[in-house]
Design a protein around this motif. Sequence first.
Motif, PDB file in Angstrom:
ATOM      1  N   TYR A 285     -89.509 -33.405 -19.957  1.00 56.21           N
ATOM      2  CA  TYR A 285     -90.379 -32.436 -19.306  1.00 56.21           C
ATOM      3  C   TYR A 285     -91.481 -31.862 -20.188  1.00 56.21           C
ATOM      4  N   TYR A 286     -91.488 -32.143 -21.478  1.00 57.70           N
ATOM      5  CA  TYR A 286     -92.550 -31.596 -22.345  1.00 57.70           C
ATOM      6  C   TYR A 286     -93.858 -32.347 -22.139  1.00 57.70           C
ATOM      7  N   THR A 287     -94.949 -31.604 -22.090  1.00 55.41           N
ATOM      8  CA  THR A 287     -96.262 -32.195 -21.794  1.00 55.41           C
ATOM      9  C   THR A 287     -97.330 -31.890 -22.844  1.00 55.41           C
ATOM     10  N   GLY A 288     -97.099 -30.884 -23.688  1.00 58.98           N
ATOM     11  CA  GLY A 288     -98.130 -30.482 -24.655  1.00 58.98           C
ATOM     12  C   GLY A 288     -97.561 -30.321 -26.042  1.00 58.98           C
ATOM     13  N   ILE A 289     -97.785 -29.148 -26.625  1.00 57.27           N
ATOM     14  CA  ILE A 289     -97.283 -28.872 -27.963  1.00 57.27           C
ATOM     15  C   ILE A 289     -95.751 -28.896 -27.965  1.00 57.27           C
ATOM     16  N   VAL A 290     -95.165 -29.471 -29.021  1.00 52.77           N
ATOM     17  CA  VAL A 290     -93.709 -29.499 -29.193  1.00 52.77           C
ATOM     18  C   VAL A 290     -93.400 -29.123 -30.639  1.00 52.77           C
ATOM     19  N   TYR A 291     -92.175 -28.611 -30.872  1.00 55.49           N
ATOM     20  CA  TYR A 291     -91.854 -28.165 -32.229  1.00 55.49           C
ATOM     21  C   TYR A 291     -90.348 -28.150 -32.467  1.00 55.49           C
ATOM     22  N   GLU A 292     -90.000 -28.319 -33.739  1.00 63.28           N
ATOM     23  CA  GLU A 292     -88.632 -28.176 -34.204  1.00 63.28           C
ATOM     24  C   GLU A 292     -88.678 -27.393 -35.517  1.00 63.28           C
ATOM     25  N   THR A 293     -87.553 -26.783 -35.872  1.00 58.40           N
ATOM     26  CA  THR A 293     -87.503 -25.891 -37.029  1.00 58.40           C
ATOM     27  C   THR A 293     -86.390 -26.315 -37.969  1.00 58.40           C
ATOM     28  N   PHE A 294     -86.716 -26.398 -39.252  1.00 54.97           N
ATOM     29  CA  PHE A 294     -85.740 -26.831 -40.248  1.00 54.97           C
ATOM     30  C   PHE A 294     -85.649 -25.817 -41.379  1.00 54.97           C
ATOM     31  N   LEU A 295     -84.429 -25.587 -41.844  1.00 52.38           N
ATOM     32  CA  LEU A 295     -84.223 -24.744 -43.020  1.00 52.38           C
ATOM     33  C   LEU A 295     -84.506 -25.602 -44.252  1.00 52.38           C
ATOM     34  N   THR A 296     -85.420 -25.164 -45.104  1.00 51.51           N
ATOM     35  CA  THR A 296     -85.873 -25.996 -46.219  1.00 51.51           C
ATOM     36  C   THR A 296     -84.762 -26.291 -47.220  1.00 51.51           C
ATOM     37  N   GLU A 297     -83.729 -25.438 -47.254  1.00 49.76           N
ATOM     38  CA  GLU A 297     -82.606 -25.683 -48.169  1.00 49.76           C
ATOM     39  C   GLU A 297     -81.563 -26.619 -47.564  1.00 49.76           C
ATOM     40  N   LEU A 298     -81.667 -26.875 -46.253  1.00 50.67           N
ATOM     41  CA  LEU A 298     -80.760 -27.809 -45.576  1.00 50.67           C
ATOM     42  C   LEU A 298     -81.564 -28.702 -44.625  1.00 50.67           C
ATOM     43  N   PRO A 299     -82.465 -29.512 -45.155  1.00 50.79           N
ATOM     44  CA  PRO A 299     -83.367 -30.287 -44.290  1.00 50.79           C
ATOM     45  C   PRO A 299     -82.653 -31.288 -43.389  1.00 50.79           C
ATOM     46  N   HIS A 300     -81.453 -31.754 -43.803  1.00 48.00           N
ATOM     47  CA  HIS A 300     -80.743 -32.761 -43.015  1.00 48.00           C
ATOM     48  C   HIS A 300     -79.769 -32.145 -42.018  1.00 48.00           C
ATOM     49  N   PHE A 301     -79.729 -30.822 -41.954  1.00 53.32           N
ATOM     50  CA  PHE A 301     -78.818 -30.146 -41.030  1.00 53.32           C
ATOM     51  C   PHE A 301     -79.285 -30.285 -39.589  1.00 53.32           C
ATOM     52  N   GLY A 302     -80.579 -30.478 -39.408  1.00 52.70           N
ATOM     53  CA  GLY A 302     -81.139 -30.602 -38.066  1.00 52.70           C
ATOM     54  C   GLY A 302     -81.880 -29.356 -37.641  1.00 52.70           C
ATOM     55  N   SER A 303     -82.546 -29.449 -36.504  1.00 51.41           N
ATOM     56  CA  SER A 303     -83.380 -28.355 -36.019  1.00 51.41           C
ATOM     57  C   SER A 303     -82.533 -27.189 -35.525  1.00 51.41           C
ATOM     58  N   VAL A 304     -82.972 -25.966 -35.843  1.00 48.62           N
ATOM     59  CA  VAL A 304     -82.265 -24.754 -35.407  1.00 48.62           C
ATOM     60  C   VAL A 304     -83.080 -23.962 -34.384  1.00 48.62           C
ATOM     61  N   CYS A 305     -84.288 -24.443 -34.098  1.00 49.51           N
ATOM     62  CA  CYS A 305     -85.150 -23.777 -33.104  1.00 49.51           C
ATOM     63  C   CYS A 305     -86.157 -24.808 -32.628  1.00 49.51           C
ATOM     64  N   SER A 306     -86.272 -24.985 -31.323  1.00 49.01           N
ATOM     65  CA  SER A 306     -87.153 -26.034 -30.812  1.00 49.01           C
ATOM     66  C   SER A 306     -87.685 -25.668 -29.438  1.00 49.01           C
ATOM     67  N   GLY A 307     -88.664 -26.440 -28.991  1.00 49.35           N
ATOM     68  CA  GLY A 307     -89.236 -26.188 -27.670  1.00 49.35           C
ATOM     69  C   GLY A 307     -90.582 -26.850 -27.512  1.00 49.35           C
ATOM     70  N   GLY A 308     -91.387 -26.296 -26.597  1.00 47.19           N
ATOM     71  CA  GLY A 308     -92.711 -26.859 -26.366  1.00 47.19           C
ATOM     72  C   GLY A 308     -93.283 -26.423 -25.033  1.00 47.19           C
ATOM     73  N   ARG A 309     -94.382 -27.097 -24.670  1.00 46.11           N
ATOM     74  CA  ARG A 309     -95.056 -26.809 -23.397  1.00 46.11           C
ATOM     75  C   ARG A 309     -94.556 -27.782 -22.337  1.00 46.11           C
ATOM     76  N   TYR A 310     -94.305 -27.239 -21.120  1.00 46.04           N
ATOM     77  CA  TYR A 310     -93.727 -28.046 -20.037  1.00 46.04           C
ATOM     78  C   TYR A 310     -94.462 -27.731 -18.729  1.00 46.04           C
TER      79      TYR A 310
END
Length: 446
Positions: A285-310
Amino acid sequence: MSKETKAKSIIEPRVLKGFRDFLPSMEIPKKAITNNLEKHFRSYGFVPIDTPILEYTEVLLGKGGGETDKQIFHFKDNGERDVALRFDLTVPFARFLAQHQSELSLPFKRFHIDKVWRGENPQKGRYREFTQCDFDIVGVDNAEADFEILSMMDSSFSVMGVQNYQFCIAHRGLFNTFLAHLGLLEMSVEILRTVDKLRKIGKEEVQKLLHELTGEGEKANAILQYISKEDEKEPFLTTLDRLTALAGGENPHSERMRTIYSYLHEAGIEEHFTFDPSITRGLDYYTGIVYETFLTELPHFGSVCSGGRYNDLAGLYTKEEIPGVGSSIGLDRLLAALEELGSPIVSSASSADVAIFNIDVKHFSHYDRIARAMRKDGLRVAIYLLNKKLGAQYKWAETNAIPFAVLLSEDDVLSSTLTVKNLRTREVHNALSIEAAIALIIKEVF
């Protein structure tokens, strides 16, 4: 009933795989964060909503995306209706908008903090039941709304006390323009889902899958070139210029990204944002800007905040076009990461600010009056309710991470004074008035 019979009749206490009980040491920091986030969201003019945890399965599966459809918990209820547990808070929000649009004034800003369920394989930081913190703006499609969500993401991490994080943002529209330039636009959904696996399976596997999808090694390599950055520290605008050129030149999507970046720069928060073209988000459903958030001390842990335009999401349930943009903080995943980092955010699980020790139960009403006075000034106060030795009461207070204890001798009761002990520093303050005690504790607690 004999002891043997009773033992046989006892049900083993256990929880389902991927589900958890939350002890106070886990739930107190979580509640503190959600309370702070609610206040923060309200400061931006966002309002709370709620939706049912159960929806008709067809409502949720309308736009979930392949993998999500497989992970959804669904079953027949007692009325033989096909129902499902919500797998996120966004799709129910789209249904909510379509059903209540005549009652809402657009633009509409909402937040929703609640549990969702996914039947995925449990692993560290990933559970089948977890809490999401969503905030969205609907009814407007412009760079200003996109920026406000990004700004709220940044300030929310500050409010939570989280440090060392990076927001990785991209634009679905710009990527689709690039795919159209390659003649692959009709395959965009499959390509986007493949690119979304980059962090999980690596470049070589993604390249192989793209080659199979497109049937051409040259086009697969072009896509890989688009989503890759040789220098992770490449400036935002440098990345944007490079991708714009690969997409055939300036277009409305690249111009939108330039405007958003200008707002981030003016707000002085651009250092927390990087343009990462590998971010596509797997949901359709995303159509525009999208984003994910990574903790720089645990880059391989995965995104902890995400979303975008729908912009097309609500179109599943209404003919009216209701554009939207939003973000979701995966609270349980974030807390798991912070726990691994040894963050004080998750270790400060105090059940109260003050413990009033029960030295003599005949003075309980006096203890209660002191507790009421302290609570009026915003302190959390717990009276010890058992008639036990002081050693047991100290142990109880320390187990519950309570920083201050109030002790009252017979003389204190007669003179309306009290003794305050800092349980962390062991410092003792004798013969204080209730007002002086409150002022002392407030100074340390707040």
